[in-house]
Write a protein that holds these residues in place. Structure first.
Motif, PDB file in Angstrom:
ATOM      1  N   TYR A   1       0.834  -1.206   0.000  1.00 19.44           N
ATOM      2  CA  TYR A   1       0.000   0.000   0.000  1.00 19.44           C
ATOM      3  C   TYR A   1       0.868   1.254   0.000  1.00 19.44           C
ATOM      4  O   TYR A   1       0.597   2.217  -0.729  1.00 19.44           O
ATOM      5  CB  TYR A   1      -0.918  -0.018   1.221  1.00 19.44           C
ATOM      6  CG  TYR A   1      -1.688   1.262   1.430  1.00 19.44           C
ATOM      7  CD1 TYR A   1      -2.803   1.554   0.657  1.00 19.44           C
ATOM      8  CD2 TYR A   1      -1.280   2.186   2.395  1.00 19.44           C
ATOM      9  CE1 TYR A   1      -3.511   2.734   0.850  1.00 19.44           C
ATOM     10  CE2 TYR A   1      -1.968   3.364   2.592  1.00 19.44           C
ATOM     11  CZ  TYR A   1      -3.092   3.629   1.817  1.00 19.44           C
ATOM     12  OH  TYR A   1      -3.770   4.797   1.993  1.00 19.44           O
ATOM     13  N   ALA A   2       1.910   1.258   0.805  1.00 19.17           N
ATOM     14  CA  ALA A   2       2.809   2.416   0.844  1.00 19.17           C
ATOM     15  C   ALA A   2       3.498   2.625  -0.491  1.00 19.17           C
ATOM     16  O   ALA A   2       3.634   3.758  -0.971  1.00 19.17           O
ATOM     17  CB  ALA A   2       3.841   2.230   1.957  1.00 19.17           C
ATOM     18  N   LEU A   3       3.927   1.540  -1.115  1.00 20.59           N
ATOM     19  CA  LEU A   3       4.570   1.666  -2.424  1.00 20.59           C
ATOM     20  C   LEU A   3       3.590   2.182  -3.472  1.00 20.59           C
ATOM     21  O   LEU A   3       3.929   3.057  -4.287  1.00 20.59           O
ATOM     22  CB  LEU A   3       5.124   0.300  -2.850  1.00 20.59           C
ATOM     23  CG  LEU A   3       5.785   0.243  -4.238  1.00 20.59           C
ATOM     24  CD1 LEU A   3       6.978   1.176  -4.295  1.00 20.59           C
ATOM     25  CD2 LEU A   3       6.188  -1.186  -4.567  1.00 20.59           C
ATOM     26  N   GLY A   4       2.341   1.662  -3.459  1.00 19.97           N
ATOM     27  CA  GLY A   4       1.341   2.131  -4.422  1.00 19.97           C
ATOM     28  C   GLY A   4       1.009   3.597  -4.238  1.00 19.97           C
ATOM     29  O   GLY A   4       0.864   4.337  -5.220  1.00 19.97           O
ATOM     30  N   ARG A   5       0.938   4.052  -2.984  1.00 15.03           N
ATOM     31  CA  ARG A   5       0.657   5.468  -2.733  1.00 15.03           C
ATOM     32  C   ARG A   5       1.808   6.348  -3.196  1.00 15.03           C
ATOM     33  O   ARG A   5       1.593   7.417  -3.774  1.00 15.03           O
ATOM     34  CB  ARG A   5       0.396   5.674  -1.245  1.00 15.03           C
ATOM     35  CG  ARG A   5       0.004   7.102  -0.891  1.00 15.03           C
ATOM     36  CD  ARG A   5      -0.395   7.210   0.557  1.00 15.03           C
ATOM     37  NE  ARG A   5       0.700   6.790   1.443  1.00 15.03           N
ATOM     38  CZ  ARG A   5       0.614   6.791   2.777  1.00 15.03           C
ATOM     39  NH1 ARG A   5      -0.511   7.161   3.363  1.00 15.03           N
ATOM     40  NH2 ARG A   5       1.643   6.390   3.517  1.00 15.03           N
ATOM     41  N   THR A   6       3.044   5.881  -2.970  1.00 16.04           N
ATOM     42  CA  THR A   6       4.199   6.648  -3.426  1.00 16.04           C
ATOM     43  C   THR A   6       4.231   6.762  -4.942  1.00 16.04           C
ATOM     44  O   THR A   6       4.472   7.845  -5.502  1.00 16.04           O
ATOM     45  CB  THR A   6       5.493   5.988  -2.923  1.00 16.04           C
ATOM     46  OG1 THR A   6       5.460   5.882  -1.494  1.00 16.04           O
ATOM     47  CG2 THR A   6       6.707   6.799  -3.346  1.00 16.04           C
TER      48      THR A   6
END
Length: 296
Positions: free
Chosen positions: A26-31
């Motif tokens: 999720y953090a990677l997708g948001r970044t």
């Protein structure tokens, strides 16, 4: 002793809730999402940067080779020249865009109400024929339209442009209002009929007060389209009585040695009203679009 223990117990800090574990995916997708949005923001702002920077350059500094460079000497003469040239045309564009937007919005509202709530034989056929006006390119009818206007004897200038933009704005305004009025509960209109309200009374007293979000959408859409129009301006006006788009074209092509600084300043001045409208009313525009997208 019991009181002291109770006070000690009550004053003890409460345990912190456990920290929520963030999913690495999720953090990677948001970044990645924010990086993509930032990339497109930069792409959109690149022309704006060139416009602003070039508008403050002198005639010898505003060249294609130095398009990305900051001005060697910051000058304001370009803005003065652009304003002197475009000020009368900006006034004519205001006199054109404001009444044409209001009139076409009112006509579209009335058409949309009749076609959505007061069904009659052939209503779908009439609505389809009205929508045909959205799909006919202006270039395909410009010569016959010019011959018609000249045959009627209408003078070139703002009044003729208002009439043409009102006529050509009816299809899109009718479509937007019809879709919006389809979401208005039929029980409101039925209650008005029970109280003796006819078609006009139901429209004026019940439907029109509920149409503010849709009017905001249509007015912004029409104002922007009319303000930025160039094709009608070329055929049905001149540099003496035409809108700002025509004057901007004359400013950019009016001399053998192009003054890029004045042209860029003029482009910013000509686009300022539409940018201001979207900055001030952008959230209402999105809200008005969404208000008619769900049946209520």
């Amino acid at each position: 002793m019991a009181v002291t223990e109770a006070q000690t117990t009550s004053s003890a800090p409460s345990p912190r809730p456990p920290r929520r574990q963030v999913d690495p995916r999720y953090a990677l997708g948001r970044t990645v999402k924010y990086l993509v949005l930032f990339f497109f923001l930069v792409v959109v702002l690149i022309p704006v940067y060139v416009l602003v920077v070039t508008s403050f350059k002198g005639s010898g500094d505003a060249t294609a080779a130095r398009a990305w460079s900051l001005p060697t000497v910051w000058v304001l003469d370009n803005w003065g020249e652009a304003w002197t040239t475009l000020a009368p045309a900006i006034g004519r564009s205001v006199m054109l865009a404001v009444p044409a937007s209001i009139i076409s919005s009112i006509l579209g509202s009335m058409n949309g109400f009749v076609l959505s709530r007061w069904r009659f034989r052939g209503a779908d056929v009439v609505f389809t024929l009205i929508l045909f006006g959205m799909f006919i390119p202006y270039q395909a009818v410009m010569i016959p339209l010019l011959q018609l206007v000249l045959g009627i004897g209408l003078p070139s200038g703002v009044p003729t442009l208002i009439m043409l933009h009102v006529i050509y704005g009816i299809p899109i305004t009718t479509l937007i209002f019809r879709n919006y009025y389809e979401s208005v509960p039929i029980e409101l209109i039925e209650a008005g009929r029970v109280d003796g309200a006819g078609m006009l009374r139901a429209y004026w007293s019940i439907v029109l007060p509920l149409s503010i979000p849709s009017f905001v959408v249509v007015l912004i859409w029409q104002f922007t389209s009319i303000w930025n129009d160039f094709l009608f301006a070329v055929f049905f006006s001149s540099s003496q009585n035409g809108p700002v788009t025509l004057a901007l074209n004359n400013l950019a092509n009016g001399s053998i040695l192009a003054n890029y600084g004045a042209s860029m300043a003029g482009a910013l001045l000509a686009s300022a009203p539409t940018m201001l409208v979207y900055i001030l009313l952008g959230k209402y525009f999105i809200g008005g679009l969404m208000s008619g997208s769900v049946k209520g």
